[in-house]
Design a protein around this motif. Structure first.
Motif, PDB file in Angstrom:
ATOM      1  N   GLU A  35       0.839  -1.190   0.000  1.00 40.78           N
ATOM      2  CA  GLU A  35       0.000   0.000   0.000  1.00 40.78           C
ATOM      3  C   GLU A  35       0.880   1.248   0.000  1.00 40.78           C
ATOM      4  OE1 GLU A  35      -3.270  -0.210  -0.168  1.00 40.78           O
ATOM      5  OE2 GLU A  35      -3.300  -2.401  -0.010  1.00 40.78           O
ATOM      6  N   THR A  36       0.367   2.324  -0.567  1.00 40.19           N
ATOM      7  CA  THR A  36       1.151   3.556  -0.597  1.00 40.19           C
ATOM      8  C   THR A  36       1.478   4.028   0.817  1.00 40.19           C
ATOM      9  OG1 THR A  36      -0.877   4.854  -0.769  1.00 40.19           O
ATOM     10  CG2 THR A  36       0.246   4.304  -2.822  1.00 40.19           C
ATOM     11  N   ARG A  37       0.598   3.767   1.770  1.00 41.00           N
ATOM     12  CA  ARG A  37       0.842   4.225   3.141  1.00 41.00           C
ATOM     13  C   ARG A  37       1.995   3.483   3.805  1.00 41.00           C
ATOM     14  NH1 ARG A  37      -4.139   1.386   3.649  1.00 41.00           N
ATOM     15  NH2 ARG A  37      -3.872  -0.625   4.685  1.00 41.00           N
ATOM     16  N   ASP A  38       2.447   2.392   3.210  1.00 37.06           N
ATOM     17  CA  ASP A  38       3.556   1.623   3.772  1.00 37.06           C
ATOM     18  C   ASP A  38       4.910   2.239   3.458  1.00 37.06           C
ATOM     19  OD1 ASP A  38       1.760  -1.323   2.790  1.00 37.06           O
ATOM     20  OD2 ASP A  38       1.839  -0.396   4.783  1.00 37.06           O
ATOM     21  N   TYR A  39       4.930   3.263   2.607  1.00 34.68           N
ATOM     22  CA  TYR A  39       6.183   3.850   2.149  1.00 34.68           C
ATOM     23  C   TYR A  39       6.254   5.319   2.530  1.00 34.68           C
ATOM     24  CZ  TYR A  39       6.653  -0.498  -0.325  1.00 34.68           C
ATOM     25  OH  TYR A  39       6.761  -1.845  -0.619  1.00 34.68           O
ATOM     26  N   ASP A  40       7.424   5.713   3.007  1.00 34.26           N
ATOM     27  CA  ASP A  40       7.613   7.069   3.512  1.00 34.26           C
ATOM     28  C   ASP A  40       8.214   8.014   2.470  1.00 34.26           C
ATOM     29  OD1 ASP A  40       8.728   5.394   6.426  1.00 34.26           O
ATOM     30  OD2 ASP A  40       6.784   6.377   6.173  1.00 34.26           O
ATOM     31  N   TYR A  41       8.940   7.461   1.522  1.00 31.78           N
ATOM     32  CA  TYR A  41       9.680   8.292   0.575  1.00 31.78           C
ATOM     33  C   TYR A  41       9.285   7.925  -0.845  1.00 31.78           C
ATOM     34  CZ  TYR A  41      12.386   8.619   4.858  1.00 31.78           C
ATOM     35  OH  TYR A  41      12.755   8.794   6.157  1.00 31.78           O
ATOM     36  N   TRP A  42       9.211   8.965  -1.700  1.00 30.95           N
ATOM     37  CA  TRP A  42       8.751   8.759  -3.067  1.00 30.95           C
ATOM     38  C   TRP A  42       9.622   9.494  -4.067  1.00 30.95           C
ATOM     39  CZ3 TRP A  42       4.760   5.516  -4.298  1.00 30.95           C
ATOM     40  CH2 TRP A  42       4.026   5.032  -3.218  1.00 30.95           C
ATOM     41  N   GLY A  43       9.841   8.855  -5.207  1.00 27.96           N
ATOM     42  CA  GLY A  43      10.485   9.535  -6.308  1.00 27.96           C
ATOM     43  C   GLY A  43       9.513  10.465  -7.002  1.00 27.96           C
ATOM     44  N   GLN A  44      10.027  11.203  -7.984  1.00 29.26           N
ATOM     45  CA  GLN A  44       9.205  12.203  -8.666  1.00 29.26           C
ATOM     46  C   GLN A  44       8.293  11.596  -9.717  1.00 29.26           C
ATOM     47  OE1 GLN A  44      12.315  11.487  -9.364  1.00 29.26           O
ATOM     48  NE2 GLN A  44      12.750  11.819 -11.543  1.00 29.26           N
ATOM     49  N   GLY A  45       8.531  10.351 -10.059  1.00 30.97           N
ATOM     50  CA  GLY A  45       7.719   9.677 -11.062  1.00 30.97           C
ATOM     51  C   GLY A  45       8.312   9.828 -12.451  1.00 30.97           C
ATOM     52  N   THR A  46       8.119   8.799 -13.260  1.00 30.48           N
ATOM     53  CA  THR A  46       8.603   8.833 -14.630  1.00 30.48           C
ATOM     54  C   THR A  46       7.549   8.195 -15.544  1.00 30.48           C
ATOM     55  OG1 THR A  46      10.489   8.313 -16.068  1.00 30.48           O
ATOM     56  CG2 THR A  46       9.862   6.640 -14.476  1.00 30.48           C
ATOM     57  N   GLN A  47       7.333   8.812 -16.697  1.00 30.90           N
ATOM     58  CA  GLN A  47       6.277   8.353 -17.598  1.00 30.90           C
ATOM     59  C   GLN A  47       6.757   7.167 -18.432  1.00 30.90           C
ATOM     60  OE1 GLN A  47       2.968   9.592 -18.088  1.00 30.90           O
ATOM     61  NE2 GLN A  47       2.803   7.738 -19.344  1.00 30.90           N
ATOM     62  N   VAL A  48       5.942   6.131 -18.458  1.00 32.71           N
ATOM     63  CA  VAL A  48       6.156   4.995 -19.345  1.00 32.71           C
ATOM     64  C   VAL A  48       4.936   4.892 -20.249  1.00 32.71           C
ATOM     65  CG1 VAL A  48       6.378   2.488 -19.515  1.00 32.71           C
ATOM     66  CG2 VAL A  48       7.647   3.757 -17.752  1.00 32.71           C
ATOM     67  N   THR A  49       5.162   4.943 -21.547  1.00 31.96           N
ATOM     68  CA  THR A  49       4.080   4.846 -22.517  1.00 31.96           C
ATOM     69  C   THR A  49       4.342   3.663 -23.439  1.00 31.96           C
ATOM     70  OG1 THR A  49       3.732   7.246 -22.461  1.00 31.96           O
ATOM     71  CG2 THR A  49       2.778   6.039 -24.309  1.00 31.96           C
ATOM     72  N   VAL A  50       3.356   2.770 -23.536  1.00 33.55           N
ATOM     73  CA  VAL A  50       3.464   1.598 -24.393  1.00 33.55           C
ATOM     74  C   VAL A  50       2.453   1.748 -25.516  1.00 33.55           C
ATOM     75  CG1 VAL A  50       3.419  -0.912 -24.507  1.00 33.55           C
ATOM     76  CG2 VAL A  50       4.112   0.228 -22.386  1.00 33.55           C
ATOM     77  N   SER A  51       2.953   1.813 -26.732  1.00 34.16           N
ATOM     78  CA  SER A  51       2.070   1.990 -27.884  1.00 34.16           C
ATOM     79  C   SER A  51       1.678   0.635 -28.457  1.00 34.16           C
ATOM     80  CB  SER A  51       2.762   2.827 -28.954  1.00 34.16           C
ATOM     81  OG  SER A  51       3.924   2.161 -29.420  1.00 34.16           O
ATOM     82  N   SER A  52       0.468   0.585 -28.988  1.00 34.51           N
ATOM     83  CA  SER A  52      -0.036  -0.688 -29.539  1.00 34.51           C
ATOM     84  C   SER A  52       0.317  -0.826 -31.004  1.00 34.51           C
ATOM     85  CB  SER A  52      -1.539  -0.765 -29.347  1.00 34.51           C
ATOM     86  OG  SER A  52      -2.163   0.341 -29.964  1.00 34.51           O
TER      87      SER A  52
END
Length: 121
Positions: free
Chosen positions: A104-121
């Motif tokens: 669960e997200t509440r189990d983690y105290d620290y987070w990265g900024q996020g990175t976009q992954v796009t998969v095209s069909s």
């Protein structure tokens, strides 16, 4: 405090592969596990995979089991997510997280900024 930096991400065709990395700095000794989560537009942030920082025990969401592999390099304080056989439904912003041992997200105290992954069909 712990800082998590995630370079990478990108655009890939369905069936392709991509590797994400997440470098941790600061009070990394306080981290029990590292995890990856993802969030698609309009949806909640979902658990993808986690790894115990010391002994390397891993756990995966059913949706990625057999396709994704989480690993870590303790010397570099870096965790990786190798993503194979990617599907369009894997498209999301991927976040690395550091903290306890959970799905669960509440189990983690620290987070990265996020990175976009796009998969095209």
């Amino acid at each position: 405090q712990v800082q998590l930096v995630e370079p990478g991400g990108g655009l890939v065709q369905a069936g392709g592969s991509l590797r994400l990395s997440c470098a941790a700095s600061g009070r990394t000794f306080s981290i029990k596990a590292m995890g990856w989560f993802r969030q698609a537009p309009g949806k909640e942030r979902d658990f993808v995979a986690r790894i115990n920082w010391n002994v390397g025990i891993t756990y995966y969401a059913d949706s990625v089991k057999g396709r994704f592999t989480i690993s870590r390099d303790n010397a570099k304080n870096t965790v990786y997510l190798q993503m194979n056989s990617l599907k369009p439904e894997d498209t999301a912003v991927y976040y690395c997280a550091g903290g306890g041992w959970g799905t669960e997200t509440r189990d983690y105290d620290y987070w990265g900024q996020g990175t976009q992954v796009t998969v095209s069909s």
